[in-house]
Scaffold this motif. Structure first.
Motif, PDB file in Angstrom:
ATOM      1  N   HIS A  55       0.833  -1.197   0.000  1.00 51.30           N
ATOM      2  CA  HIS A  55       0.000   0.000   0.000  1.00 51.30           C
ATOM      3  C   HIS A  55       0.872   1.252   0.000  1.00 51.30           C
ATOM      4  CE1 HIS A  55      -3.430   2.560   0.787  1.00 51.30           C
ATOM      5  NE2 HIS A  55      -2.770   3.115   1.796  1.00 51.30           N
ATOM      6  N   GLY A  56       0.613   2.155  -0.956  1.00 52.38           N
ATOM      7  CA  GLY A  56       1.317   3.417  -1.018  1.00 52.38           C
ATOM      8  C   GLY A  56       2.707   3.341  -1.614  1.00 52.38           C
ATOM      9  N   ARG A  57       3.091   2.160  -2.117  1.00 55.55           N
ATOM     10  CA  ARG A  57       4.427   1.990  -2.700  1.00 55.55           C
ATOM     11  C   ARG A  57       4.309   1.575  -4.162  1.00 55.55           C
ATOM     12  NH1 ARG A  57       8.639   3.830   0.692  1.00 55.55           N
ATOM     13  NH2 ARG A  57       8.092   3.317   2.859  1.00 55.55           N
ATOM     14  N   GLU A  58       5.161   2.143  -4.974  1.00 54.79           N
ATOM     15  CA  GLU A  58       5.199   1.780  -6.387  1.00 54.79           C
ATOM     16  C   GLU A  58       5.956   0.469  -6.559  1.00 54.79           C
ATOM     17  OE1 GLU A  58       7.019   3.485 -10.620  1.00 54.79           O
ATOM     18  OE2 GLU A  58       7.028   4.736  -8.814  1.00 54.79           O
ATOM     19  N   GLU A  99       3.704 -13.992   6.059  1.00 54.15           N
ATOM     20  CA  GLU A  99       2.985 -14.635   4.951  1.00 54.15           C
ATOM     21  C   GLU A  99       1.481 -14.540   5.152  1.00 54.15           C
ATOM     22  OE1 GLU A  99       5.981 -18.123   3.315  1.00 54.15           O
ATOM     23  OE2 GLU A  99       4.763 -18.529   5.099  1.00 54.15           O
ATOM     24  N   GLU A 100       1.054 -14.772   6.383  1.00 53.05           N
ATOM     25  CA  GLU A 100      -0.379 -14.727   6.681  1.00 53.05           C
ATOM     26  C   GLU A 100      -0.920 -13.300   6.582  1.00 53.05           C
ATOM     27  OE1 GLU A 100      -3.177 -15.676  10.555  1.00 53.05           O
ATOM     28  OE2 GLU A 100      -1.525 -17.053  10.100  1.00 53.05           O
ATOM     29  N   MET A 101      -0.154 -12.338   7.052  1.00 55.02           N
ATOM     30  CA  MET A 101      -0.594 -10.945   7.043  1.00 55.02           C
ATOM     31  C   MET A 101      -0.611 -10.346   5.642  1.00 55.02           C
ATOM     32  SD  MET A 101       1.574  -9.619  10.371  1.00 55.02           S
ATOM     33  CE  MET A 101       1.295  -7.885   9.976  1.00 55.02           C
ATOM     34  N   LEU A 102       0.407 -10.677   4.835  1.00 58.68           N
ATOM     35  CA  LEU A 102       0.590 -10.027   3.540  1.00 58.68           C
ATOM     36  C   LEU A 102       0.136 -10.894   2.368  1.00 58.68           C
ATOM     37  CD1 LEU A 102       4.152  -8.529   4.190  1.00 58.68           C
ATOM     38  CD2 LEU A 102       1.948  -7.355   4.372  1.00 58.68           C
ATOM     39  N   ALA A 103      -0.360 -12.103   2.667  1.00 61.26           N
ATOM     40  CA  ALA A 103      -0.803 -13.030   1.622  1.00 61.26           C
ATOM     41  C   ALA A 103       0.297 -13.237   0.585  1.00 61.26           C
ATOM     42  CB  ALA A 103      -2.072 -12.511   0.951  1.00 61.26           C
ATOM     43  N   CYS A 104       1.475 -13.617   1.100  1.00 59.80           N
ATOM     44  CA  CYS A 104       2.631 -13.804   0.233  1.00 59.80           C
ATOM     45  C   CYS A 104       3.326 -15.111   0.592  1.00 59.80           C
ATOM     46  CB  CYS A 104       3.607 -12.630   0.363  1.00 59.80           C
ATOM     47  SG  CYS A 104       4.410 -12.528   1.987  1.00 59.80           S
ATOM     48  N   SER A 105       4.354 -15.451  -0.166  1.00 59.78           N
ATOM     49  CA  SER A 105       5.175 -16.615   0.106  1.00 59.78           C
ATOM     50  C   SER A 105       6.613 -16.156   0.343  1.00 59.78           C
ATOM     51  CB  SER A 105       5.117 -17.592  -1.078  1.00 59.78           C
ATOM     52  OG  SER A 105       5.959 -18.697  -0.852  1.00 59.78           O
ATOM     53  N   ILE A 106       7.236 -16.637   1.428  1.00 62.75           N
ATOM     54  CA  ILE A 106       8.602 -16.226   1.778  1.00 62.75           C
ATOM     55  C   ILE A 106       9.490 -17.461   1.740  1.00 62.75           C
ATOM     56  CG2 ILE A 106      10.070 -15.210   3.568  1.00 62.75           C
ATOM     57  CD1 ILE A 106       7.646 -13.658   4.544  1.00 62.75           C
ATOM     58  N   SER A 107      10.462 -17.448   0.861  1.00 63.64           N
ATOM     59  CA  SER A 107      11.300 -18.623   0.637  1.00 63.64           C
ATOM     60  C   SER A 107      12.489 -18.706   1.589  1.00 63.64           C
ATOM     61  CB  SER A 107      11.815 -18.628  -0.806  1.00 63.64           C
ATOM     62  OG  SER A 107      12.617 -17.473  -1.046  1.00 63.64           O
ATOM     63  N   LYS A 108      12.876 -17.566   2.164  1.00 63.29           N
ATOM     64  CA  LYS A 108      14.063 -17.556   3.017  1.00 63.29           C
ATOM     65  C   LYS A 108      14.030 -16.350   3.945  1.00 63.29           C
ATOM     66  CE  LYS A 108      16.708 -15.004  -0.454  1.00 63.29           C
ATOM     67  NZ  LYS A 108      17.856 -15.037  -1.396  1.00 63.29           N
ATOM     68  N   GLY A 109      14.886 -16.395   4.946  1.00 60.98           N
ATOM     69  CA  GLY A 109      15.068 -15.264   5.841  1.00 60.98           C
ATOM     70  C   GLY A 109      16.537 -15.185   6.205  1.00 60.98           C
ATOM     71  N   TYR A 110      16.868 -14.264   7.113  1.00 61.90           N
ATOM     72  CA  TYR A 110      18.268 -14.069   7.478  1.00 61.90           C
ATOM     73  C   TYR A 110      18.427 -13.937   8.986  1.00 61.90           C
ATOM     74  CZ  TYR A 110      18.820 -12.942   2.516  1.00 61.90           C
ATOM     75  OH  TYR A 110      18.819 -12.998   1.139  1.00 61.90           O
ATOM     76  N   LEU A 111      19.551 -14.438   9.479  1.00 61.13           N
ATOM     77  CA  LEU A 111      19.956 -14.247  10.863  1.00 61.13           C
ATOM     78  C   LEU A 111      21.250 -13.463  10.863  1.00 61.13           C
ATOM     79  CD1 LEU A 111      19.269 -17.871  12.154  1.00 61.13           C
ATOM     80  CD2 LEU A 111      18.000 -15.826  12.831  1.00 61.13           C
ATOM     81  N   PHE A 112      21.225 -12.290  11.499  1.00 53.27           N
ATOM     82  CA  PHE A 112      22.429 -11.455  11.588  1.00 53.27           C
ATOM     83  C   PHE A 112      23.050 -11.659  12.965  1.00 53.27           C
ATOM     84  CE2 PHE A 112      24.748  -7.699  12.848  1.00 53.27           C
ATOM     85  CZ  PHE A 112      25.534  -7.428  11.736  1.00 53.27           C
TER      86      PHE A 112
END
Length: 223
Positions: free
Chosen positions: A96-99, A132-145
């Motif tokens: 929302h609000g982003r191109e 994923e549940e909030m944005l109705a998307c699929s996330i394949s990976k994440g990161y630990l810093f």
């Protein structure tokens, strides 16, 4: 099923639960806490990652700090240290609000260094599943810093780790509803636990009064 908001558990508790179920119950059910050097340093490190919710743009990446997340299906809520939105007009989602369209990646900050255990991965995976549940998307990976090595580790989010997250939260809800604090076997990890003076793991090996009486009666009968 969907959980009611009043029944939500703290998302970050999955790290405690994975490390030690008794530690999680002492903190989240019995509301007991004690600080040691590691917990203080960890808190200070996380404050640097986010101080309230904010976002900034770096070319084609939007960086969101301190983003609140939740899941009705898992019954949890919490805060993400960092969520990065990488522009990808072919595979991404609209914001929302982003191109443009964006791929979503959570980034969890840890003060120490990579561990052999999964507790850090489970926490980050739980954040991804909330997103994923909030944005109705699929996330394949994440990161630990990790602060000690000053770099991030990429973590693929497969079905195995996702199922462990779901199973952990189901068990946590069961314990919480029963107000149950489990006993555990003492391990080397107990020495580094901030709750060792509350938990008293050295007493876990002792028999209960009922067990002691039963043993004594048994010995007398044999005599």
């Amino acid at each position: 099923m969907d959980y009611k908001e009043d029944d939500y558990l703290m998302l970050s508790g999955i790290q405690h639960f994975s490390f030690c179920r008794r530690q999680w119950a002492l903190i989240h059910i019995e509301q007991q806490w004690d600080e040691n050097l590691r917990t203080v340093e960890g808190s200070l490190f996380h404050r640097k990652a986010h101080d309230g919710y904010s976002s900034e743009r770096r070319k084609d990446i939007i960086v969101s700090r301190g983003m609140p997340v939740f899941s009705r299906t898992m019954g949890v809520n919490g805060i993400c240290d960092i969520v990065e939105f990488h522009r990808d007009d072919k595979k991404g989602i609209s914001l929302h609000g982003r191109e443009g369209r964006y791929l979503v990646y959570p980034v969890e900050y840890k003060k120490g260094q990579p561990k052999e255990d999964e507790e850090d991965i489970l926490q980050m995976a739980a954040q991804a599943m909330c997103l994923e549940e909030m944005l109705a998307c699929s996330i394949s990976k994440g990161y630990l810093f990790y602060g000690e090595i000053r770099r991030r580790i990429e973590v693929p989010l497969g079905e195995g780790i996702r199922q462990r997250v779901k199973d952990s939260f189901i068990e946590m809800h069961q314990y919480f509803q029963r107000k149950y604090t489990p006993k555990v076997k003492r391990t080397k990890a107990c020495n580094a636990c901030s709750l060792k003076n509350i938990c008293l793991p050295q007493l876990m090996k002792n028999k209960s009064a009922r067990e002691y009486v039963s043993t004594q009666i048994g010995e007398e009968d044999e005599g």
